[in-house]
Design an enzyme around this catalytic site. Structure first.
Site, PDB file in Angstrom:
ATOM      1  N   GLU B  74      32.134  33.587  42.880  1.00 52.43           N
ATOM      2  CA  GLU B  74      31.147  34.319  42.068  1.00 52.43           C
ATOM      3  C   GLU B  74      31.695  34.551  40.656  1.00 52.43           C
ATOM      4  O   GLU B  74      31.005  34.358  39.654  1.00 52.43           O
ATOM      5  CB  GLU B  74      30.798  35.649  42.758  1.00 52.43           C
ATOM      6  CG  GLU B  74      29.831  36.523  41.983  1.00 52.43           C
ATOM      7  CD  GLU B  74      30.308  37.960  41.901  1.00 52.43           C
ATOM      8  OE1 GLU B  74      30.652  38.387  40.778  1.00 52.43           O
ATOM      9  OE2 GLU B  74      30.355  38.652  42.945  1.00 52.43           O
ATOM     10  N   GLU B 151      40.959  43.682  40.129  1.00 48.62           N
ATOM     11  CA  GLU B 151      39.770  44.280  40.734  1.00 48.62           C
ATOM     12  C   GLU B 151      40.115  44.871  42.097  1.00 48.62           C
ATOM     13  O   GLU B 151      39.688  45.963  42.455  1.00 48.62           O
ATOM     14  CB  GLU B 151      38.650  43.240  40.864  1.00 48.62           C
ATOM     15  CG  GLU B 151      37.351  43.843  41.411  1.00 48.62           C
ATOM     16  CD  GLU B 151      36.214  42.830  41.523  1.00 48.62           C
ATOM     17  OE1 GLU B 151      36.394  41.664  41.107  1.00 48.62           O
ATOM     18  OE2 GLU B 151      35.139  43.213  42.026  1.00 48.62           O
TER      19      GLU B 151
END
Lengths: 437, 458
Positions: B74, B151
């Site tokens: 993604e 992240e």
């Protein structure tokens, strides 16, 4: 490739026309002196109402957490109703009741369907919950314990620790300095009388504002606003908040503070005290910030810190204009061993931006702001947020229409001049929570 | 009027059906020859359109060792195609004044843009381009992997409750890939090869494995026309579904503990239950959904009794997601009030769960849930993005696009007896996983730190 796109658009009649969104805000004052802002939105059979008081944590007056706790007690009991009866009352009607406190304001909201058999009782309950609020000692004791537990937990969460310490460091003695929900010590010393006195002083008609967006008529809206304020004591507006003293007056060099903290990442903030809501330079500052760190992948900080170097997942900057001068803040979190590098890149990016930036980038970011303006108003909830802000900070009623026009007219020189007036990269306050290397 | 450019269509709609317009499903469905599914919903309140592309791939499609690869891919989808520079798509959407992003879950990966409606054709062109022509390079991949590592540090490593949930899932699911964390285990993230991403892209990114959802001020027929000219140019491909890896039958309680520097413990209880996808009888799903709502929230029995009356819990909630591709869990989560130990909280919570089976819920409690669900359906229409989400999440696991349109009617059929029946069938301790976050007794604050934000200055 682009040609084919425009060909398709032409065939389907989707040629671009100017999307001139406009919000028709009506405003008046109730007989008790409460300012009302209303936007009629007949498309969906629902309404959003927000009752707002100038009663945020800036009004805590040496008792951090007082404003927030007072607001949290609203909806826990009334002269007639228990906590459970209030919750059931709203839920039986499919209505949503909420409260929110920030540094400037305490707000209570109601979302309901507009069918009379649902809206009328929901309004009655909303009115009762606020104007006939009763503070119970038992609930106070219980919720104080819960709050203290949350605050203790926050002390072990690096992001929360950083958030709190940053405002503290930036604002020093000013009431914006302390955390909205207080500290463990300050909450321990609160008692229910303090909360009651706060409610009586601040939750009054002269200190209130009502904002509404929904499928009701002006006439209904007027009646509704009267109903909400009829039983509210008239009271008076509180005194103006003191102006914060910029850190730059206290000392003349950049200040970096590190809180040693056992965490995988260093939480990082840097910033300065900047401008209040309604400041004439805000348009230029906002536009510049949109380019610097306010527009995600289109912003320079994301390009430099994330895209080029992979140092962070998220990096951003924003102005938070408030009743009196609010901060400009840039923030990120990164692995401890990259923290010093990230700090350097953020500061270089800011300095570079304040010297000069590409005209094309300015044009693109203007296009983003202006073209995206209708997206900021595409739901009742968003419109409610805007009109509430316009009313609370006494901005002109055509603020939303005028904003993109101001943006359009700004030149690079004006943006740079405004930034130079308000931001001094040599006098930033920087905070790191972690084990930065 | 809120927005002055309101279109004639809306006026007609309101004139013919009054406020009922808001209650009418306005879904339009189509499928292209290449298998792309299309769902369009008209919402003419603003000149805005949300365009979402949903791929039927997510963390629960991933093999061991490659967890999080859907999410990594993604990220890479923003890194350019054969004809577009890295980041150019995002820049173009930004110039339009649009917003765009993407999200990955266990069940799907989705990309979206919210733009003025005159830009729809262009975002469809760009989105279709990256469906087929993604350019994956080492130069783009290496720094982006670092971003994903950050992240994960941000989302999980410094958040004990996220860590607990991740480990809870890996305990509740032993043989099913539903155990995979969406972001992936750290070691897996560090071990991805560029070829893994290419393989994953080639395997799943095809029109016949995707759903286009468009909500906004659009004509559905025009959207289909545009879809033919953009997505329609790419052929269907063979999609080889992962081998079935069903969860083994649970035969007794599973427990996990996590110790961390937190002053307050917390607990998660989860029970294997069916979802709309896995259920033999959808009635059970509606009953579970009503049960979760009856128990949860500020009216719910758990808050009423455990937070307010007994003062055992400081917070408590119930959660059930009806659209898991590989089944679902019925969750309880709670934190004890100060001075209450976690074992006592667990015991009381289990007593409450037993009570569900013996004491029927009142019809009034059920009616309350229905009133909220009905209102929520209208509130949901205040946001085009929320409307598109509720369509995409269903279609991407193979459920009908109008699942949410008939949702409230289905909930209305649920009886108090059905709530007891699903509780008896599923909410028993042999089917339960317990996750406990326990204070380690340590603090993250190092001894040098002063409590009054002191720290050292330099």
């Amino acid at each position: 490739m682009k040609k084919s796109i425009y060909a398709i658009a032409f065939v389907l009649g989707l040629t671009s026309w100017n999307l001139q969104a406009s919000v028709d805000i009506q405003t008046w004052t109730t007989s008790k002196g409460t300012k009302v802002l209303f936007v009629e939105a007949p498309e969906l059979p629902m309404i959003d109402i927000e009752l707002k008081f100038d009663a945020g944590s800036a009004r805590d007056n040496r008792q951090p957490g007082l404003a927030s706790f007072s607001a949290n007690m609203i909806g826990t009991q009334t002269a007639q109703l228990t906590e459970q009866a209030i919750a059931d009352g709203f839920n039986d009607l499919g209505a949503q009741f909420g409260g929110d406190v920030n540094r400037d304001a305490a707000s209570f909201s109601l979302r309901s369907l507009t069918r009379a058999d649902l809206l009328n009782p929901a309004l009655d309950l909303f009115e009762q919950v606020i104007n006939q609020a009763a503070f119970s000692e038992t609930i106070f004791q219980r919720d104080r314990q819960r709050l203290i537990q949350r605050l203790q937990q926050a002390e072990e969460q690096p992001a929360r620790v950083a958030q709190r310490a940053f405002w503290q460091g930036l604002y020093g003695d000013h009431p914006y300095a302390h955390p909205v929900s207080g500290t463990v010590e300050s909450v321990e010393s609160l008692n229910i009388k303090d909360l009651e006195a706060f409610k009586q002083r601040y939750y009054v008609a002269q200190n209130a504002q009502i904002a509404m967006v929904g499928a009701i008529s002006r006439q209904q809206a007027e009646k509704l606003a009267e109903q909400l304020t009829a039983a509210m004591p008239k009271g008076e507006k509180p005194a103006a908040l003191a102006q914060p003293k910029p850190l730059t007056q206290a000392q003349n060099e950049p200040k970096t503070e590190v809180i040693d903290f056992q965490s995988a990442q260093t939480q990082y903030f840097t910033g300065q005290i900047a401008v209040e809501r309604g400041h004439p330079d805000y348009y230029a500052l906002f536009l510049g910030n949109h380019l610097l760190g306010g527009s995600g992948f289109a912003s320079l900080l994301v390009e430099e810190v994330r895209e080029k170097r992979g140092l962070v997942y998220s990096v951003y900057s924003y102005f938070a204009p408030m009743r009196v001068a609010g901060p400009w803040i840039a923030g990120l979190s990164t692995a401890n061993n990259q923290a010093m590098q990230a700090d350097e890149v953020v500061k270089q990016t800011l300095q570079g931006f304040m010297k000069d930036f590409d005209e094309q980038k300015l044009a693109d970011i203007k296009s983003n702001l202006i073209g995206g303006w209708p997206l900021r108003m595409d739901s009742n909830r968003k419109i409610l947020g805007y009109i509430s802000m316009i009313g609370f900070y006494d901005l002109p009623l055509d603020y939303l229409d005028a904003f993109p026009r101001h943006i359009e007219q700004l030149s690079k020189a004006e943006v740079l001049a405004a930034w130079q007036r308000h931001i001094n990269p040599d006098q930033l306050f920087t905070l790191m929570v972690g084990l930065p290397e | 009027m809120r927005l002055r450019l309101i279109v004639v269509g809306l006026v007609t709609l309101l004139a013919t059906s009054g406020l009922k317009a808001a209650d009418q499903p306005r879904l339009f469905e189509a499928q292209l020859d290449n298998g792309l599914q299309i769902v369009v919903k008209q919402d003419q309140r603003a000149p805005v359109v949300v365009h979402q592309m949903w791929y039927r791939v997510g963390a629960n499609y991933e093999p061991q060792g490659l967890t999080g690869v859907s999410h990594m891919l993604e990220h890479m989808m923003f890194k350019g195609t054969e004809t577009m520079e890295p980041g150019a798509f995002s820049r173009r959407v930004s110039q339009m004044g649009g917003r765009e992003n993407a999200f990955t879950s266990s069940n799907f990966t989705a990309y979206f843009q919210i733009v003025g409606k005159q830009h729809l054709a262009e975002v469809m062109q760009m989105e279709s381009d990256r469906m087929a022509n993604l350019k994956l390079t080492e130069a783009q991949f290496q720094p982006e992997r670092d971003v994903v590592i950050q992240e994960r540090l941000w989302a999980v490593e410094d958040r004990p409750s996220s860590k607990l949930f991740e480990q809870f899932k890996a305990t509740a699911y032993l043989s099913s890939p539903e155990r995979n964390p969406v972001i992936g285990w750290m070691a897996d993230i560090k071990n991805y090869q560029l070829a893994d991403l290419q393989d994953w892209y080639d395997r799943w990114y095809a029109p016949n494995n995707a759903t286009l959802v468009v909500v906004g001020d659009v004509d559905p027929h025009e959207v289909v026309e545009l879809a033919k000219q953009t997505y329609g140019q790419y052929p269907a491909r063979d999609i080889i579904q992962p081998r079935l890896q069903p969860e083994i039958k649970q035969q007794g309680m599973r427990r996990i503990e996590l110790k961390d520097a937190t002053p307050v413990p917390s607990i998660i209880l989860g029970f294997h239950v069916p979802s709309l996808v896995s259920a033999d009888s959808a009635d059970e799903v509606y009953a579970l959904s009503v049960l979760a709502s009856v128990l949860d929230g500020d009216s719910g029995r758990l808050t009423q009794e455990m937070v307010r009356e007994q003062q055992i819990a400081s917070s408590i909630g119930t959660f059930y997601r009806a659209n898991g591709r590989l089944g679902s869990q019925f969750f309880f989560s709670a934190q004890p009030q100060a001075g209450v130990d976690i074992e006592q909280l667990e015991a009381e919570l289990i007593k409450q769960i037993e009570r569900i089976k013996t004491e029927p819920m009142s019809q009034q409690a059920l009616n309350r849930v229905l009133a909220q669900a009905e209102a929520q359906y209208v509130y949901n229409q205040d946001s085009v993005q929320a409307q598109a989400m509720s369509i995409g999440m269903m279609v991407s696991v193979g459920l009908p696009a109008d699942t949410m349109e008939t949702w409230v009617d289905n909930l209305r059929q649920v009886t108090p007896a059905q709530l007891q029946a699903v509780a008896k069938k599923y909410l028993h301790t042999d089917n339960m996983t317990v996750g406990i976050l326990r204070p380690s007794g340590e603090t993250n604050r190092r001894p040098t730190a002063k409590p009054d934000f002191g720290g050292r200055s330099h």
